[in-house]
Design a protein around this motif. Structure first.
Motif, PDB file in Angstrom:
ATOM      1  N   ILE A 110      49.692  33.982  39.631  1.00  0.00           N
ATOM      2  CA  ILE A 110      49.028  34.363  38.385  1.00  0.00           C
ATOM      3  C   ILE A 110      47.519  34.328  38.562  1.00  0.00           C
ATOM      4  O   ILE A 110      46.799  35.234  38.129  1.00  0.00           O
ATOM      5  CB  ILE A 110      49.475  33.433  37.244  1.00  0.00           C
ATOM      6  N   GLN A 111      47.020  33.279  39.241  1.00  0.00           N
ATOM      7  CA  GLN A 111      45.580  33.168  39.467  1.00  0.00           C
ATOM      8  C   GLN A 111      45.073  34.331  40.298  1.00  0.00           C
ATOM      9  O   GLN A 111      43.997  34.888  40.029  1.00  0.00           O
ATOM     10  CB  GLN A 111      45.272  31.834  40.163  1.00  0.00           C
ATOM     11  N   ALA A 112      45.836  34.728  41.328  1.00  0.00           N
ATOM     12  CA  ALA A 112      45.441  35.863  42.160  1.00  0.00           C
ATOM     13  C   ALA A 112      45.412  37.154  41.345  1.00  0.00           C
ATOM     14  O   ALA A 112      44.547  38.015  41.539  1.00  0.00           O
ATOM     15  CB  ALA A 112      46.395  36.006  43.344  1.00  0.00           C
ATOM     16  N   ALA A 113      46.354  37.291  40.420  1.00  0.00           N
ATOM     17  CA  ALA A 113      46.377  38.480  39.562  1.00  0.00           C
ATOM     18  C   ALA A 113      45.127  38.540  38.692  1.00  0.00           C
ATOM     19  O   ALA A 113      44.528  39.612  38.519  1.00  0.00           O
ATOM     20  CB  ALA A 113      47.627  38.473  38.690  1.00  0.00           C
ATOM     21  N   SER A 146      39.851  41.120  37.497  1.00  0.00           N
ATOM     22  CA  SER A 146      38.403  41.066  37.324  1.00  0.00           C
ATOM     23  C   SER A 146      37.677  42.019  38.266  1.00  0.00           C
ATOM     24  O   SER A 146      36.522  42.373  38.038  1.00  0.00           O
ATOM     25  CB  SER A 146      37.888  39.641  37.543  1.00  0.00           C
ATOM     26  N   ARG A 147      38.400  42.441  39.344  1.00  0.00           N
ATOM     27  CA  ARG A 147      37.780  43.384  40.274  1.00  0.00           C
ATOM     28  C   ARG A 147      38.015  44.817  39.843  1.00  0.00           C
ATOM     29  O   ARG A 147      37.119  45.630  39.825  1.00  0.00           O
ATOM     30  CB  ARG A 147      38.311  43.152  41.689  1.00  0.00           C
ATOM     31  N   SER A 176      37.284  43.006  31.581  1.00  0.00           N
ATOM     32  CA  SER A 176      36.348  41.977  31.143  1.00  0.00           C
ATOM     33  C   SER A 176      37.043  40.622  31.081  1.00  0.00           C
ATOM     34  O   SER A 176      38.281  40.527  31.041  1.00  0.00           O
ATOM     35  CB  SER A 176      35.790  42.325  29.762  1.00  0.00           C
ATOM     36  N   ALA A 177      36.231  39.570  31.060  1.00  0.00           N
ATOM     37  CA  ALA A 177      36.781  38.217  30.949  1.00  0.00           C
ATOM     38  C   ALA A 177      37.572  38.073  29.650  1.00  0.00           C
ATOM     39  O   ALA A 177      38.617  37.414  29.624  1.00  0.00           O
ATOM     40  CB  ALA A 177      35.647  37.194  31.002  1.00  0.00           C
ATOM     41  N   LYS A 178      37.106  38.697  28.595  1.00  0.00           N
ATOM     42  CA  LYS A 178      37.807  38.630  27.305  1.00  0.00           C
ATOM     43  C   LYS A 178      39.191  39.273  27.419  1.00  0.00           C
ATOM     44  O   LYS A 178      40.183  38.740  26.922  1.00  0.00           O
ATOM     45  CB  LYS A 178      36.984  39.322  26.227  1.00  0.00           C
TER      46      LYS A 178
END
Length: 386
Positions: free
Chosen positions: A115-118, A123-124, A133-135
């Motif tokens: 999940i973290q890798a996704a 974000s890329r 976006s972060a939102k």
């Protein structure tokens, strides 16, 4: 007891699954399984066994992919528990991003690291080569976490892997609020638009765009100077404009109208009747306060295009339609309207939401309150000295 895990040796675990009472003998029935490996493997095996016991289906969680599960969650849970607009957003997030990033994994193999890798990949760039976006990623995390919470409830997972993943924290967007002078400039520029009454009502009442687009004349009482927010409108691709319930039960509310707002609406009603006569039999009377020249519901995209044209004409920058709602709230608070009343007019679930959202106004109000107290004390001190 639904089920339990007991350690037999270093890497061996005994699972006990409660099968209920035997209807003939009255004794409790139990099933025992032995699992080798780490404790998380035993927890996963217990979740699968309990799922099979409770559902009586042949669906084996060991073979269930994340894609299959998320689509099942959308169909069996989200579609039944959230508003159509929310479901459409969930479906877009699942189909466009979550499945493309995680869908091929087996649900039981999904880890926080996946999940973290996704989130890092989001974000890329997304599937169209654009960064999220972060939102947006934070919203994706909320949807995935909610979906996987149901997997735990349905005993497909022993724990939620999204709980251990950390999405980027979105920066709070600086609120754009029009000053009284800018508000007048906006309304002057809007007068040339057919949608001037809608823009005026947005500033005067702070109602959401969807609430205004769903407003009917039966909801407006010009004699008493009130309108009732009873529903909302949202456009869906392939379905057109759909009317539904307001955002929360507090969003369903009466809103008092000023005499000038009543005048604007009365004039708008006359103009709308003229359009109706001009359209003749082609006019579709849906009793909508704001409709196109043929009486059809307005798309929010149509309103936004008109809005941005007005903004350019007024010489304003960085303004969204929703900022008219923020402007209305800020003007009311600065005029000394009680925050509780402002909260009720906006349809917030709690007055704390109003206070948190418009905290930028509170320092000014506190200074005004302090000055008022000073003036009162000075008057009393002067009176005591005479």
């Amino acid at each position: 007891m639904a089920g339990s895990i007991r350690r037999q040796s270093k890497d061996t675990w005994e699972l006990t699954i409660d099968l209920g009472r035997d209807p003939t003998l009255g004794r409790r029935r139990r099933r025992y399984l032995t699992v080798r490996g780490a404790k998380r493997e035993a927890e996963r095996a217990l979740a699968e066994a309990l799922h099979q016991r409770d559902t009586g289906t042949d669906l084996t969680p060991a073979r269930l992919t994340v894609a299959d599960y998320l689509r099942r969650w959308l169909r069996d849970c989200a579609a039944q528990t959230v508003a159509p607009s929310t479901f459409a957003r969930y479906e877009g997030i699942v189909e466009q991003h979550l499945i493309s990033a995680l869908g091929s994994l087996r649900l039981r193999d999904l880890r926080p690291a996946h999940i973290q890798a996704a989130y890092g990949a989001f974000s890329r760039r997304d599937g169209r080569g654009q960064e999220l976006s972060a939102k947006t990623i934070f919203e994706h995390h909320a949807v995935l976490r909610e979906a996987l919470n149901w997997a735990v409830r349905w005993q497909l997972l022993a724990r939620n892997p999204a709980d251990a993943a950390s999405p980027p924290r979105p920066q709070r967007r600086e609120m754009r609020v029009l000053s009284p002078e800018e508000t007048q400039a906006f309304l002057r520029a809007a007068r040339a638009s057919r949608l001037y009454p809608l823009m005026y009502l947005a500033v005067a009442t702070g109602a959401r765009l969807g609430e205004l687009l769903a407003l009917r004349w039966q909801d407006v009482d010009v004699e008493r100077g009130t309108m009732e927010i009873a529903r909302t409108a949202r456009f869906f691709s392939g379905r057109g404009v759909v009317f539904g319930q307001p955002k929360t039960h507090r969003s369903r509310r009466p809103v008092a109208l000023s005499p000038e707002t009543v005048r604007v609406l009365t004039e708008h009603r006359r103009q709308q009747l003229t359009e109706r006569l001009r359209a003749g039999p082609a006019y579709r009377d849906g009793d909508l306060v704001f409709a196109d020249a043929q009486g059809r519901p307005l798309y929010d995209s149509t309103v936004r295009r008109a809005f941005y044209g007005i903004v350019r004409e007024a010489g304003l920058e960085h303004l969204r339609v929703h900022d008219l709602r923020h402007t209305a709230a800020t003007l009311m608070l600065r005029a000394g309207v009680n925050p509780k009343v402002v909260s009720e007019r906006l349809g917030h679930a709690k007055v704390s939401i109003t206070l948190d959202t418009y905290s930028h106004v509170l320092p000014d109000l506190q200074r005004e309150a302090a000055a008022a107290v000073d003036a009162l004390l000075a008057e009393r001190a002067q009176g005591a000295g005479q």
